[in-house]
Design an enzyme around this catalytic site. Structure first.
Site, short mmCIF file in Angstrom:
data_model
loop_
_atom_site.label_atom_id
_atom_site.label_comp_id
_atom_site.label_asym_id
_atom_site.label_seq_id
_atom_site.Cartn_x
_atom_site.Cartn_y
_atom_site.Cartn_z
N LYS A 169 0.83 -1.21 0.00
CA LYS A 169 0.00 0.00 0.00
C LYS A 169 0.87 1.26 0.00
O LYS A 169 0.58 2.22 -0.72
CB LYS A 169 -0.91 0.00 1.23
N ASN A 170 1.92 1.25 0.80
CA ASN A 170 2.75 2.44 0.96
C ASN A 170 3.65 2.72 -0.23
O ASN A 170 4.31 3.75 -0.27
CB ASN A 170 3.60 2.31 2.23
N CYS A 222 -5.50 8.00 9.43
CA CYS A 222 -5.70 7.29 10.69
C CYS A 222 -5.38 8.18 11.88
O CYS A 222 -4.47 9.00 11.83
CB CYS A 222 -4.82 6.03 10.74
N ASP A 272 4.37 0.02 12.15
CA ASP A 272 3.20 -0.75 11.70
C ASP A 272 3.27 -2.21 12.12
O ASP A 272 2.27 -2.92 12.01
CB ASP A 272 3.06 -0.66 10.17
N VAL A 307 7.76 6.59 16.67
CA VAL A 307 7.40 7.12 15.35
C VAL A 307 6.11 7.93 15.41
O VAL A 307 6.06 9.08 14.95
CB VAL A 307 7.29 5.99 14.32
#
Length: 456
Positions: free
Chosen positions: A40-41, A138, A328, A350
């Site tokens: 996705k990134n 998010c 993540d 982060v």
């Protein structure tokens, strides 16, 4: 209706998910094989990069996730033709008719996504102007766009903040700049790369992010004709060129999704083969996975993750930029750490507000305390700012079924894992948010033998 529910329904409907709740009967190990597509990134940024080319681009292994649908919609309202290619997950992106889009159209397609900010550099090159609405994303911490805007100003953009959004123009074109990032931000690094490649002159970016997805974006830009060098001290130099062509590229696999399914295998005493996963990009995760007590086998076509039996062990984790332990990765792994015998510590460096998801785990029976102090190897930039950014997980804990509301993408998948691990029934609401970054996750749960029902 609250914004979170609206977001969940929007993301779910974008990929054909007609339900917003899933009821899970937990306690059953997940076993089987699932396949990954592109990250996705990386994929969403690669789609934006296609605007820079004078000819069509072909992107392969594109996942069917809502973030991709959002970017596709934004490209189409700007005149880019997006069509399916010959193989599954292949997109052909033709930017020959790029045009200015109306703010209302951009806003309608952007939804809660922050991706429109990365359109600005390419659109300024192609059209001399760009518009973006207020940006979402998010709720895991502060992601201000001010630094993005300052970067664009350094390249020569004129930025006007309007009631409806932000308008940018470049009446004299964009010019190379010297940019120094105070933190290796992935988004800011992407902004510089997508803007600098066609800027007049040389751009020097220091303090750059060097995540695998960033390097794959650089690979794409180089295929298009860009000149980019990456030094060992996080300095990236870009020599602007006059024109770029389209690219053909198979996207890097999604290492975040791979780690999420690995954590699910460990937490449920399961055995999952993740097709498409590769060792090199997951080196740091694999080390921690093994320390916790998980096992893995590297194959040519993927990685098998499984619980080999015995007790799980506590660990101390400090999230960091690449090549550190990804932020993540920590949320799904925290669920598995509730089963470890002893005390684990996770220090988040982060994002400052990434532990909101543990409230649901505590309600299910987990013993997790969140602290404002830095509990890692040293102090971090959040240490004196009263952010709850360190978690202490004491185990083993037995999780019991509960009603859970998904708060964000990775936290939501972590809640799925918790429900799959727990004894009894759990109902997870707002599952559409999970569709932002996990392709066909309902089908994958079926393939792995999960016991669940979908509710409209």
């Amino acid at each position: 209706m609250n914004t979170l529910v609206d977001d969940a329904k929007q993301h779910g409907s974008a990929v054909g998910l007609s339900v917003d709740r899933i009821t899970i009967n937990g306690g059953k190990p997940l076993r089987g094989r699932i396949e990954l597509k592109g990250a996705k990134n990386l994929v969403t940024k690669a789609m934006v990069a296609a605007i820079l080319g004078d000819t069509p681009s072909v992107l392969k292994d594109v996942p069917n996730i809502s973030d991709v649908r959002i970017v596709r919609g934004l490209l189409e309202v700007h005149g880019v033709t997006v069509s399916a290619g010959a193989e599954e997950g292949e997109l052909i992106l033709d930017p020959s008719a790029v045009e200015t889009a109306h703010m209302a159209d951009i806003d309608a397609h952007a939804g809660s996504s922050r991706i429109p900010i990365l359109f600005c550099g390419p659109l300024l090159h192609r059209l001399g102007e760009a518009f973006i609405p207020d940006l979402g994303g998010c709720r895991i911490g502060d992601r201000p766009i001010d630094y993005h805007l300052e970067v664009l100003r350094n390249f020569g953009a004129i930025v006007e903040k309007l009631p409806s959004g932000i308008r940018m123009s470049a009446p004299t074109g964009l010019h190379g700049a010297k940019v120094s990032l105070p933190y290796p931000s992935v988004g800011a690094t992407e902004q510089v790369l997508l803007t600098a490649v066609l800027a007049d002159g040389i751009t020097e970016l220091s303090g750059a992010a060097i995540e695998p997805e960033i390097m794959d974006l650089i690979n794409i830009l180089q295929k298009m004709g860009a000149i980019i060098t990456v030094d060992t001290d996080r300095v990236i130099r870009i020599e602007g060129v006059d024109k770029l062509d389209g690219y053909t590229h198979r996207a890097l696999f999604d290492r975040n999704e791979a780690a999420s399914w690995a954590a699910a295998a460990l937490a449920t005493d399961g055995d999952i083969f993740v097709g498409g996963a590769r060792q090199a990009e997951m080196l740091t995760f694999l080390n921690v996975f093994r320390k916790v007590g998980g096992a893995f086998e590297i194959e040519e076509d993927g990685i098998r993750f499984f619980h080999p039996g015995g007790e799980l062990k506590p660990v101390i984790i400090e999230t960091d930029v690449h090549p550190g332990f990804m932020t993540d990765w920590q949320q799904p792994l925290v669920v598995a750490l509730t089963k470890a015998h002893g005390v684990s510590i996770v220090h988040e460096t982060v994002y400052e507000q990434r532990f909101g998801f543990v409230d649901a785990l505590v309600d299910m029976g987990a013993s997790i305390d969140v602290h404002k102090e830095c509990l890692g190897a040293g102090a971090c930039r959040f240490g004196q700012r009263n952010f709850q950014h360190s978690a202490v997980i004491s185990g083993p804990s037995k999780l019991s079924g509960a009603d859970i509301e998904v708060p964000d993408l990775r936290g939501g998948f972590s809640h799925l894992i918790a429900a799959l691990t727990a004894e009894g029934r759990s109902t997870v609401s707002n599952v559409g948010i999970i569709a932002r970054g996990y392709e066909n996750f309902i089908t994958k749960l079926e393939l792995l033998g999960a016991d669940f029902e979908l509710e409209a």
